[in-house]
Design a protein around this motif. Structure first.
Motif, PDB file in Angstrom:
ATOM      1  N   LEU A   4       0.854  -1.289   0.022  1.00 58.87           N
ATOM      2  CA  LEU A   4       0.018  -0.148   0.112  1.00 58.87           C
ATOM      3  C   LEU A   4       0.990   1.166   0.019  1.00 58.87           C
ATOM      4  CD1 LEU A   4      -2.839   1.241   0.226  1.00 58.87           C
ATOM      5  CD2 LEU A   4      -2.472   1.018   2.725  1.00 58.87           C
ATOM      6  N   VAL A   5       1.822   1.335   0.865  1.00 58.30           N
ATOM      7  CA  VAL A   5       2.866   2.429   0.755  1.00 58.30           C
ATOM      8  C   VAL A   5       3.751   2.575  -0.545  1.00 58.30           C
ATOM      9  CG1 VAL A   5       4.614   3.308   2.090  1.00 58.30           C
ATOM     10  CG2 VAL A   5       3.097   2.286   3.406  1.00 58.30           C
ATOM     11  N   LEU A   6       3.965   1.368  -1.026  1.00 60.09           N
ATOM     12  CA  LEU A   6       4.724   1.565  -2.185  1.00 60.09           C
ATOM     13  C   LEU A   6       3.695   2.027  -3.477  1.00 60.09           C
ATOM     14  CD1 LEU A   6       7.137   0.814  -3.781  1.00 60.09           C
ATOM     15  CD2 LEU A   6       6.337  -1.677  -4.089  1.00 60.09           C
ATOM     16  N   ILE A   7       2.555   1.663  -3.379  1.00 61.79           N
ATOM     17  CA  ILE A   7       1.507   1.971  -4.454  1.00 61.79           C
ATOM     18  C   ILE A   7       1.327   3.746  -4.320  1.00 61.79           C
ATOM     19  CG2 ILE A   7      -0.805   2.141  -5.157  1.00 61.79           C
ATOM     20  CD1 ILE A   7      -0.642  -0.923  -4.673  1.00 61.79           C
ATOM     21  N   VAL A   8       1.274   4.080  -3.040  1.00 62.55           N
ATOM     22  CA  VAL A   8       0.971   5.503  -2.808  1.00 62.55           C
ATOM     23  C   VAL A   8       2.272   6.366  -3.202  1.00 62.55           C
ATOM     24  CG1 VAL A   8       0.658   7.235  -0.992  1.00 62.55           C
ATOM     25  CG2 VAL A   8      -0.626   5.182  -0.840  1.00 62.55           C
ATOM     26  N   HIS A   9       3.231   5.951  -3.071  1.00 60.50           N
ATOM     27  CA  HIS A   9       4.709   6.276  -3.389  1.00 60.50           C
ATOM     28  C   HIS A   9       5.028   6.465  -4.819  1.00 60.50           C
ATOM     29  CE1 HIS A   9       8.848   7.017  -2.280  1.00 60.50           C
ATOM     30  NE2 HIS A   9       9.173   6.341  -3.562  1.00 60.50           N
ATOM     31  N   ILE A  10       4.465   5.516  -5.718  1.00 63.48           N
ATOM     32  CA  ILE A  10       4.546   5.666  -7.224  1.00 63.48           C
ATOM     33  C   ILE A  10       3.726   6.343  -7.463  1.00 63.48           C
ATOM     34  CG2 ILE A  10       4.256   4.150  -9.232  1.00 63.48           C
ATOM     35  CD1 ILE A  10       5.417   1.837  -7.744  1.00 63.48           C
ATOM     36  N   LEU A  11       2.162   6.524  -6.848  1.00 63.25           N
ATOM     37  CA  LEU A  11       1.241   7.415  -7.651  1.00 63.25           C
ATOM     38  C   LEU A  11       1.735   8.927  -7.214  1.00 63.25           C
ATOM     39  CD1 LEU A  11      -2.158   5.496  -6.797  1.00 63.25           C
ATOM     40  CD2 LEU A  11      -0.876   5.856  -9.073  1.00 63.25           C
ATOM     41  N   THR A  12       2.269   9.279  -6.067  1.00 61.07           N
ATOM     42  CA  THR A  12       2.806  10.411  -5.672  1.00 61.07           C
ATOM     43  C   THR A  12       3.788  10.979  -6.399  1.00 61.07           C
ATOM     44  OG1 THR A  12       2.273  10.003  -3.357  1.00 61.07           O
ATOM     45  CG2 THR A  12       3.608  11.677  -3.728  1.00 61.07           C
ATOM     46  N   ALA A  71      11.593   3.317   3.992  1.00 67.50           N
ATOM     47  CA  ALA A  71      13.118   2.730   4.638  1.00 67.50           C
ATOM     48  C   ALA A  71      12.782   2.054   5.803  1.00 67.50           C
ATOM     49  CB  ALA A  71      13.680   4.093   4.747  1.00 67.50           C
ATOM     50  N   ILE A  72      11.911   2.661   6.827  1.00 64.23           N
ATOM     51  CA  ILE A  72      11.513   1.880   7.938  1.00 64.23           C
ATOM     52  C   ILE A  72      11.282   0.500   7.602  1.00 64.23           C
ATOM     53  CG2 ILE A  72      10.020   1.843  10.211  1.00 64.23           C
ATOM     54  CD1 ILE A  72      10.172   4.752   9.846  1.00 64.23           C
ATOM     55  N   ILE A  73      10.005   0.212   6.724  1.00 65.15           N
ATOM     56  CA  ILE A  73       9.819  -1.117   6.762  1.00 65.15           C
ATOM     57  C   ILE A  73      10.619  -2.254   6.265  1.00 65.15           C
ATOM     58  CG2 ILE A  73       8.146  -2.468   5.210  1.00 65.15           C
ATOM     59  CD1 ILE A  73       6.321  -0.006   5.147  1.00 65.15           C
ATOM     60  N   ALA A  74      11.821  -1.551   5.328  1.00 63.38           N
ATOM     61  CA  ALA A  74      12.650  -2.406   4.925  1.00 63.38           C
ATOM     62  C   ALA A  74      13.604  -2.785   5.697  1.00 63.38           C
ATOM     63  CB  ALA A  74      13.564  -1.554   3.696  1.00 63.38           C
ATOM     64  N   LYS A  75      13.989  -1.790   6.726  1.00 57.42           N
ATOM     65  CA  LYS A  75      14.831  -2.092   7.876  1.00 57.42           C
ATOM     66  C   LYS A  75      14.219  -2.907   8.860  1.00 57.42           C
ATOM     67  CE  LYS A  75      16.739  -0.021  12.142  1.00 57.42           C
ATOM     68  NZ  LYS A  75      16.485   0.855  13.092  1.00 57.42           N
ATOM     69  N   ASN A  76      13.065  -2.913   9.059  1.00 59.08           N
ATOM     70  CA  ASN A  76      12.387  -4.053  10.091  1.00 59.08           C
ATOM     71  C   ASN A  76      12.307  -5.415   9.378  1.00 59.08           C
ATOM     72  OD1 ASN A  76      11.988  -2.055  11.781  1.00 59.08           O
ATOM     73  ND2 ASN A  76       9.890  -1.564  11.381  1.00 59.08           N
ATOM     74  N   SER A  77      12.109  -5.518   8.140  1.00 55.24           N
ATOM     75  CA  SER A  77      12.161  -6.620   7.426  1.00 55.24           C
ATOM     76  C   SER A  77      13.302  -7.272   7.237  1.00 55.24           C
ATOM     77  CB  SER A  77      11.228  -6.651   5.968  1.00 55.24           C
ATOM     78  OG  SER A  77      11.962  -6.015   5.219  1.00 55.24           O
TER      79      SER A  77
END
Length: 123
Positions: A4-12, A71-77
């Motif tokens: 969801l965050v990635l889709i919002v990021h690309i659309l933005t 970035a936070i999601i990638a760090k946590n995963s």
């Protein structure tokens, strides 16, 4: 959540690109001061500069927030912790793929420079 965050990021990002391409340059207002069709614009006689500038700022803020969130999601995963970088482990040197040169080679040696070059030039 990440998708969801990635889709919002690309659309933005696409919205920012579109808004920047739709904005007029600074030199475009010089012609408008002489009455060059400024009354026929969609956003009124002032033009859409103020609208596009504010919309770009809002989308830039959203883009920054989604970048930070990704970035936070990638760090946590990835499971990265805040500990210092571990020191390099000492180990035996790895064996090289290049074979060692042996003395009983078929390649002739270069010899000394004195054997090939005469002391006095020959005339």
């Amino acid at each position: 959540m990440e998708k969801l965050v990635l889709i919002v990021h690309i659309l933005t990002a696409l919205a920012i690109i579109a808004l920047i391409l739709m904005q007029q340059g600074k030199g475009a207002s010089a012609g408008a001061s002489f009455g060059a069709g400024a009354s026929q614009t969609v956003f009124g006689s002032e033009g859409g500069g103020n609208f596009f500038t504010r919309a770009t700022a809002v989308f830039a803020f959203v883009f920054f927030c989604t970048s930070f969130g990704l970035a936070i999601i990638a760090k946590n995963s990835a499971g990265v912790t805040d500990v210092a970088i571990p020191s390099m482990i000492e180990s035996a040197p790895a064996e090289s793929d290049v074979p060692a040169a042996d003395e009983s080679s078929d390649v002739p040696s270069m010899g000394s420079a004195e054997d090939d070059v005469p002391a006095v030039p020959v005339q």
